[in-house]
Motif scaffolding. Structure first.
Motif, PDB file in Angstrom:
ATOM      1  N   ALA A 262      50.454  70.228  51.611  1.00 25.46           N
ATOM      2  CA  ALA A 262      51.540  69.819  50.717  1.00 25.46           C
ATOM      3  C   ALA A 262      52.799  69.481  51.494  1.00 25.46           C
ATOM      4  O   ALA A 262      53.580  68.615  51.082  1.00 25.46           O
ATOM      5  N   VAL A 263      53.008  70.143  52.619  1.00 25.93           N
ATOM      6  CA  VAL A 263      54.152  69.807  53.470  1.00 25.93           C
ATOM      7  C   VAL A 263      53.983  68.408  54.038  1.00 25.93           C
ATOM      8  O   VAL A 263      54.899  67.578  54.010  1.00 25.93           O
ATOM      9  N   PHE A 264      52.795  68.106  54.550  1.00 31.26           N
ATOM     10  CA  PHE A 264      52.530  66.777  55.097  1.00 31.26           C
ATOM     11  C   PHE A 264      52.670  65.697  54.028  1.00 31.26           C
ATOM     12  O   PHE A 264      53.131  64.593  54.309  1.00 31.26           O
ATOM     13  N   ALA A 265      52.281  66.024  52.803  1.00 28.73           N
ATOM     14  CA  ALA A 265      52.358  65.044  51.723  1.00 28.73           C
ATOM     15  C   ALA A 265      53.808  64.725  51.354  1.00 28.73           C
ATOM     16  O   ALA A 265      54.118  63.588  50.978  1.00 28.73           O
ATOM     17  N   ASP A 266      54.705  65.695  51.490  1.00 30.00           N
ATOM     18  CA  ASP A 266      56.077  65.536  51.017  1.00 30.00           C
ATOM     19  C   ASP A 266      57.072  65.133  52.093  1.00 30.00           C
ATOM     20  O   ASP A 266      58.177  64.680  51.764  1.00 30.00           O
ATOM     21  N   ALA A 267      56.740  65.319  53.372  1.00 33.42           N
ATOM     22  CA  ALA A 267      57.733  65.150  54.438  1.00 33.42           C
ATOM     23  C   ALA A 267      57.379  63.991  55.358  1.00 33.42           C
ATOM     24  O   ALA A 267      56.208  63.616  55.512  1.00 33.42           O
ATOM     25  N   ASP A 268      58.406  63.424  55.977  1.00 30.83           N
ATOM     26  CA  ASP A 268      58.229  62.358  56.968  1.00 30.83           C
ATOM     27  C   ASP A 268      58.228  62.901  58.388  1.00 30.83           C
ATOM     28  O   ASP A 268      57.581  62.343  59.269  1.00 30.83           O
ATOM     29  N   VAL A 269      58.989  63.965  58.625  1.00 29.20           N
ATOM     30  CA  VAL A 269      59.005  64.638  59.918  1.00 29.20           C
ATOM     31  C   VAL A 269      58.617  66.083  59.664  1.00 29.20           C
ATOM     32  O   VAL A 269      59.197  66.738  58.783  1.00 29.20           O
TER      33      VAL A 269
END
Length: 303
Positions: A58-65
């Motif tokens: 979910a972090v990878f899905a929501d963030a660019d860095v």
């Protein structure tokens, strides 16, 4: 350089270091999403303004860095491979940059960097120094390994978290630099303890010895920072564990073996740091190794 509003960052691993970096990113204008498997860590991050989620994907899905602050290279590998398996880092998607601040392993960083680069995403091995206080104040030192294009792209996030940013070479170079540094720290702790115990035994108190050492050529960060702040006040709460120091020393010696470089002092230090010799548990703060009131250097191995 402050981030523009709307820049999305993620932090995976919200312990003392990860939470500090997350709050530094918030102060710089990033929106921050984070994950940690421990409920108290997620609760603390939520209280600090971080949007917490239930999975690393979910972090990878929501963030660019995405900033990783994890215990080992194997944890890093697992997290990135999970995102790859979930098709969150596929070719043609919006570019993402992973900043791995863990003390990891060069070979794993290089493999992940190559795999992500082929899909158009960046991976930087970016181990840090400065402890929880440096993380919370955005004053860390970071040792970067990776391609220049990804260093440049990640610079707003790096500048939010660090006061000193040193790009030391291609992928894996940051890991090498951090392991060499921590090998020195492990050695310095042993040699500084040895010196202070000698001074005490010969009639000069540790506080007075440190004044001399820190005004002369025997000084190090251990004598200048660690002893005054955590050893002599007997707080022993630097936030870095003996287990992590043992791990870093082991990895540095493995790196030396791979490179064909002799490290006899580090080899001896590893023996002295071992639990059977020092009596320290992995969970103990590593500052306890430097306690001049305890003779950890001539202790005998316990059967």
């Amino acid at each position: 350089m402050a981030a523009t509003n709307g820049t999305r960052a993620g932090v995976i691993g919200l312990g003392a270091m990860g939470l500090g970096m997350a709050t530094s990113l918030l102060k710089a204008g990033f929106t921050v999403v984070g994950f940690d498997p421990a409920d108290p860590a997620r609760e603390g991050a939520t209280d600090a303004g971080v949007t917490t989620v239930e999975t690393t994907d979910a972090v990878f899905a929501d963030a660019d860095v995405i900033v990783l602050s994890l215990p080992t290279a194997q944890h890093v590998q697992t997290v990135v491979q999970s995102a790859l398996g979930a098709n969150l880092l596929a070719q043609g998607q919006v570019t993402k940059i992973i900043i791995d601040t863990s003390t990891s392993e060069a070979a794993i960083s290089r493999a992940l960097s190559a795999e992500l680069s082929a899909a158009g995403h960046g991976f930087l091995d970016a181990p840090v120094s400065g402890g929880p206080a440096g993380a919370a104040s955005g004053q860390l030192s970071v040792m970067l390994g990776g391609a220049a294009q990804w260093v440049q792209a990640a610079m707003p996030a790096l500048e939010a978290m660090a006061a000193k940013i040193m790009h030391v070479g291609p992928s894996g170079a940051g890991n090498v630099a951090k392991l060499v540094n921590n090998m020195l720290v492990a050695n310095h702790m042993v040699t500084t303890l040895e010196a202070l115990r000698l001074g005490e035994a010969a009639g000069v108190h540790a506080e007075e010895m440190l004044k001399v050492v820190n005004a002369a050529t025997g000084r190090s960060a251990i004598s200048e920072i660690h002893y005054p702040n955590w050893v002599l006040p007997r707080s022993f709460d630097s936030g870095f564990s003996t287990g992590l120091m043992r791990k870093d020393l082991r990895l540095a010696r493995e790196l030396a073996a791979e490179a064909g470089v002799a490290t006899p002092v580090a080899d001896l230090a590893a023996t002295l740091w071992a639990e059977g010799h020092s009596g320290l548990k992995d969970s103990d703060d590593f500052m306890l190794m430097g306690d001049p009131e305890v003779d950890r250097l001539s202790a005998k191995e316990k059967n």
